[in-house]
Design an enzyme around this catalytic site. Structure first.
Site, mmCIF file in Angstrom:
data_model
loop_
_atom_site.group_PDB
_atom_site.id
_atom_site.type_symbol
_atom_site.label_atom_id
_atom_site.label_comp_id
_atom_site.label_asym_id
_atom_site.label_seq_id
_atom_site.Cartn_x
_atom_site.Cartn_y
_atom_site.Cartn_z
ATOM 1 N N HIS A 259 10.559 -2.412 4.564
ATOM 2 C CA HIS A 259 10.418 -1.032 5.017
ATOM 3 C C HIS A 259 11.628 -0.134 4.715
ATOM 4 C CE1 HIS A 259 7.129 -2.778 7.346
ATOM 5 N NE2 HIS A 259 7.976 -3.589 7.935
HETATM 6 C C1 BDR Z 1 10.965 -0.958 11.182
HETATM 7 O O1 BDR Z 1 11.215 -1.658 12.409
HETATM 8 C C2 BDR Z 1 12.236 -2.606 12.215
HETATM 9 O O2 BDR Z 1 11.787 -3.841 12.651
HETATM 10 C C3 BDR Z 1 12.564 -2.626 10.749
HETATM 11 O O3 BDR Z 1 13.956 -2.809 10.540
HETATM 12 C C4 BDR Z 1 12.094 -1.289 10.246
HETATM 13 O O4 BDR Z 1 13.102 -0.314 10.349
HETATM 14 C C5 BDR Z 1 9.586 -1.354 10.697
HETATM 15 O O5 BDR Z 1 8.612 -1.051 11.641
#
Ligand code: BDR
Ligand code: CA
Length: 335
Positions: A259
């Site tokens: 992400h």
């Molecule tokens: C986001 O939530 C966190 O777990 C990850 O680092 C990312 O920023 C994804 O939903």
């Protein structure tokens, strides 16, 4: 050519670690500093993990880390909210409800320490001292630090060039049936940032899940041979293992999203994202089932508010992979 000046706000976290590593390769951005926030893990761990990444990449003398907010603004105050189970409560002996990213990244311990100045104060001082519109924030965790800076310094938002944030979801959610983790963790902070008037791009799960990287692609990245490339590959393999336990489709494809790295990529190359909406988006802060949802208004001509963000709905996976691979190769050649 001058490189874009950025600050990264992170809750490191495995995908934050990849984004940080790519930014610190130095090919494309000037990283002015890193601020940490509670999120994937409690603050002291997100800060320690961030310092480990900085140290591992050999940037301890250049990239300063500022530790930020330990708790969301509001969401953990109610004993009945789901958020009150996370983050880890302060009192020794209190049971941890869940932890998403393990405690420490698979990196050596570090002697690096965070700066004495707190993240919010440093953010405000840095942005207010800089030429207006010269610095962008890449926000990769809950938006507590950024929202607090906006509340404490009313002209903070207008002095930024832009914020690119990883968060939210339209069709895809992860923390609840309605919400994505970063926004869900601190919904009120996210709504403050979304309504701040700052130029804003949102890279939600809908986009990041179109940019999944596979195990064989991780092997190709590892073959670049640098320690940064091997680390990125290890993180991807670890994430594939984690996602495989909870998502049969990803298990079958042996792939996982990264992400936060896509949000960094977007700041530099908006073409890595497809199907963008200029949208009116609010965060549900009503405390019900949709608490923390990014609500995108799609009613076309019926929308009375001006758009407050660019909301990505897809991504060009190949483009993203080639960008990561190109950066890592270029850095490996230069080292
Ligand atoms: C986001 O939530 C966190 O777990 C990850 O680092 C990312 O920023 C994804 O939903
Ligand atoms: Ca993150």
């Amino acid at each position: 050519m001058t490189k874009p000046k950025i600050i990264m706000d992170v809750d490191t976290g495995t995908d934050d670690a990849v984004a940080l590593t790519l930014a610190m390769l130095g090919g494309e951005v000037e990283l002015l500093g890193v601020t940490t926030v509670n999120g994937n893990l409690e603050l002291k761990l997100t800060t320690d993990n961030t310092l480990r990444v900085v140290d591992y990449c050999g940037k301890g003398d250049q990239v300063k880390v500022y530790s930020g907010c330990e708790y969301p603004l509001v969401s953990t105050l109610s004993p009945t909210s789901a958020q009150s189970l996370h983050p880890i409560p302060k009192r020794e002996g209190t049971k941890v409800a869940f932890a998403m990213h393990g405690d420490h990244l698979p990196l050596p311990e570090t002697n690096l320490k965070p700066q004495a100045k707190g993240a919010v104060l440093w953010l405000i001082e840095t942005i207010m001292a800089a030429e207006p519109g010269s610095i962008s924030i890449v926000a990769l965790g809950p938006l507590t630090n950024i929202a607090t800076a906006m509340r404490a310094e009313p002209s903070f938002a207008s002095r930024l060039k832009e914020i690119v944030l990883m968060g939210g979801g339209d069709r895809v959610c992860n923390a609840s049936p309605a919400a994505e983790f970063n926004i869900w963790t601190d919904p009120e902070a996210a709504e403050i940032v979304l309504q701040s008037g700052c130029k804003l791009s949102i890279i939600p799960l809908d986009a990041t899940h179109e940019a999944e990287i596979s195990a064989s692609e991780a092997d190709e990245l590892a073959a670049i041979g640098s320690k940064e490339a091997r680390f990125v590959a290890d993180v991807i393999r670890g994430r594939i293992g984690g996602y495989s336990l909870r998502d049969p489709d990803l298990a079958a494809r042996q792939a996982a999203p990264l992400h936060d790295a896509l949000a960094l990529c977007y700041l530099l190359h908006p073409e890595c994202v497809s199907k963008k909406l200029e949208a009116v988006c609010h965060v549900d802060i009503s405390g019900g089932r949709a608490y923390g949802r990014t609500v995108v208004d799609r009613r076309a001509n019926l929308v009375s508010e001006a758009p407050n963000c660019t909301f990505a709905l897809g991504a060009d996976r190949e483009w993203f992979l080639q960008w990561m691979s190109g950066l890592l190769k270029q850095a490996a050649l230069g080292s």
